[in-house]
Design an enzyme around this catalytic site. Structure first.
Site, PDB file in Angstrom:
ATOM      1  N   ASP A  71      40.861  36.049  37.709  1.00 20.31           N
ATOM      2  CA  ASP A  71      39.402  35.453  36.581  1.00 20.31           C
ATOM      3  C   ASP A  71      39.708  33.880  36.927  1.00 20.31           C
ATOM      4  OD1 ASP A  71      41.623  34.854  34.983  1.00 20.31           O
ATOM      5  OD2 ASP A  71      41.284  36.350  33.811  1.00 20.31           O
ATOM      6  N   SER A  72      40.570  33.299  37.865  1.00 17.89           N
ATOM      7  CA  SER A  72      41.220  32.033  37.605  1.00 17.89           C
ATOM      8  C   SER A  72      39.214  31.463  38.988  1.00 17.89           C
ATOM      9  CB  SER A  72      42.247  31.827  38.413  1.00 17.89           C
ATOM     10  OG  SER A  72      42.235  32.046  39.458  1.00 17.89           O
ATOM     11  N   ASP A 110      41.576  41.267  38.359  1.00 17.32           N
ATOM     12  CA  ASP A 110      41.585  40.890  37.106  1.00 17.32           C
ATOM     13  C   ASP A 110      41.066  41.274  36.166  1.00 17.32           C
ATOM     14  OD1 ASP A 110      43.596  38.846  35.924  1.00 17.32           O
ATOM     15  OD2 ASP A 110      43.260  37.192  36.606  1.00 17.32           O
ATOM     16  N   LYS A 140      45.369  44.112  36.761  1.00 15.41           N
ATOM     17  CA  LYS A 140      46.577  43.426  36.585  1.00 15.41           C
ATOM     18  C   LYS A 140      45.073  43.245  34.882  1.00 15.41           C
ATOM     19  CE  LYS A 140      46.740  39.004  37.256  1.00 15.41           C
ATOM     20  NZ  LYS A 140      46.822  38.163  34.924  1.00 15.41           N
ATOM     21  N   GLU A 142      46.503  40.942  30.790  1.00 13.56           N
ATOM     22  CA  GLU A 142      47.315  39.639  30.055  1.00 13.56           C
ATOM     23  C   GLU A 142      47.403  41.059  28.321  1.00 13.56           C
ATOM     24  OE1 GLU A 142      45.190  36.701  29.160  1.00 13.56           O
ATOM     25  OE2 GLU A 142      44.941  36.021  31.295  1.00 13.56           O
ATOM     26  N   GLU A 209      53.600  34.388  33.477  1.00 11.63           N
ATOM     27  CA  GLU A 209      53.543  32.473  33.400  1.00 11.63           C
ATOM     28  C   GLU A 209      53.984  31.700  32.633  1.00 11.63           C
ATOM     29  OE1 GLU A 209      49.222  32.716  33.503  1.00 11.63           O
ATOM     30  OE2 GLU A 209      49.323  30.564  34.168  1.00 11.63           O
TER      31      GLU A 209
HETATM   32  O1  KIV Z   1      43.490  34.441  37.187  1.00 12.91           O
HETATM   33  C1  KIV Z   1      44.178  33.532  38.155  1.00 12.91           C
HETATM   34  O2  KIV Z   1      44.377  33.244  38.726  1.00 12.91           O
HETATM   35  C2  KIV Z   1      45.781  34.480  37.775  1.00 12.91           C
HETATM   36  C3  KIV Z   1      47.091  33.464  38.231  1.00 12.91           C
HETATM   37  C4  KIV Z   1      47.561  33.167  36.722  1.00 12.91           C
HETATM   38  C5  KIV Z   1      47.881  34.103  38.655  1.00 12.91           C
HETATM   39  O3  KIV Z   1      46.260  35.328  36.550  1.00 12.91           O
END
Ligand code: KIV
Length: 309
Positions: A71-72, A110, A140, A142, A209
């Site tokens: 999500d970056s 993500d 993934k 968080e 992280e």
């Molecule tokens: O969104 C992202 O790029 C991440 C990074 C911490 C790898 O979650």
């Protein structure tokens, strides 16, 4: 039997060679089992982000083990101030493009902000989109102990889950900004405990992280699943970076943990300036950039034009 419980959802995955090796022009598929075997063999795992087809192709060619459509993307590609505005509908087309460019890498989708926090049902549906539409190998999300029920619900729907602990960018409002985590003993214990709980819930991997190397080491030694660090020191099972950071393509800020391997941004600006100067001076296009018309056709053309004058 901590490890066996952790791999419950993944037990159908066949054993393959430890290293993804080139076969003709294609790489062997990297699976969750490949990554566990790399951890056991103490072979460092590589992980980068990608958001589009060309970058995915470059990473595939270079033999990167894991690609995250992070999500970056909100910050690197869309210019948002944080990752929060990213939605499922924004990230899914990028995920499809990355899968097309990198068929062999272990591809992680993500889960965007609010795509899994509202209810387990929504989390399952959105995780399923990453698999069915995006062609992912895992998703993934968080968070620590507060995410256990969600992780279990997604796993019950047969979607492998990667955890993300430490600095979790979707919670910056709660964390008070992009700050390293686990720097005092109590916070470190909580992180170590969270990692154990996520593994026990069945996660196939954890991204850690911005935590001190000592915390990274303890979590890695205790885990049966791969622990990958992004700013978690050298003792983890593998290293992750955001590709725009390591290639020098993101200029807003550079976290302490980033090593720049190239200055692509500077090279792009230089190339564009060179192009502009060339055009201004008449140096572009040169004869080699022009399509040739046979002399005989040119004569014919001149005759035809005379007749039509
Ligand atoms: O969104 C992202 O790029 C991440 C990074 C911490 C790898 O979650």
């Amino acid at each position: 039997m901590k490890g066996a419980r952790s791999f419950g959802v993944l037990c159908f995955i066949p054993r393959i060679e430890i290293n993804p090796t080139r076969k003709g022009n294609t790489m062997k598929k990297v699976t969750a089992q490949t990554l566990i075997e790399k951890k056991r063999a103490k072979q460092p795992i590589t992980w980068l982000t990608a958001y589009d087809y060309p970058m995915a192709q470059f990473e595939e060619k270079a033999g990167i083990d894991i690609i995250l459509v992070g999500d970056s993307i909100g910050m690197t590609t869309y210019g948002f101030d944080s990752t929060l505005p990213v939605t499922m509908d924004l990230i899914i087309p990028h995920t499809k493009a990355v899968r097309k460019g990198a068929p062999s890498a272990f591809l992680i989708g993500d889960m965007p902000y609010m795509s899994y926090q509202v209810s387990a049902q929504e989390a399952v549906r959105n995780a399923g989109r990453f698999m069915a539409e995006g062609g992912c190998d895992a998703v993934k999300l968080e968070g620590g102990r507060e995410m256990l029920d969600t992780i279990k619900a997604i796993l019950r729907a047969t979607v492998p889950v990667v955890g993300h602990l430490g600095l979790t960018p979707q919670s910056i409002a709660m964390l008070g900004g992009f700050k390293a985590q686990g720097r005092d003993a109590a916070a470190a214990v909580r992180l170590i405990e969270d990692a154990r709980l996520i593994e026990e819930a069945g996660a196939c991997m954890i991204l850690l992280e911005a935590v001190p190397p000592e915390v990274g080491k303890i979590i890695t030694e205790r885990a049966q699943i791969p622990i990958i660090g992004i700013g978690a020191g050298p003792h983890v099972d593998g290293q992750c970076l955001i590709v725009h950071d390591m290639l020098g393509m993101f200029e807003a800020f550079t976290p302490k943990f980033v090593k720049k391997y190239a200055s692509i941004g500077e090279q792009i600006v230089k190339a564009i300036k060179d192009f502009s100067q060339d055009v201004a001076r008449g140096g572009f296009p040169a004869p080699e950039h022009c399509y040739k018309m046979p002399d005989s056709e040119l004569l014919k053309l001149q005759d035809l034009l005379k007749q039509t004058r």
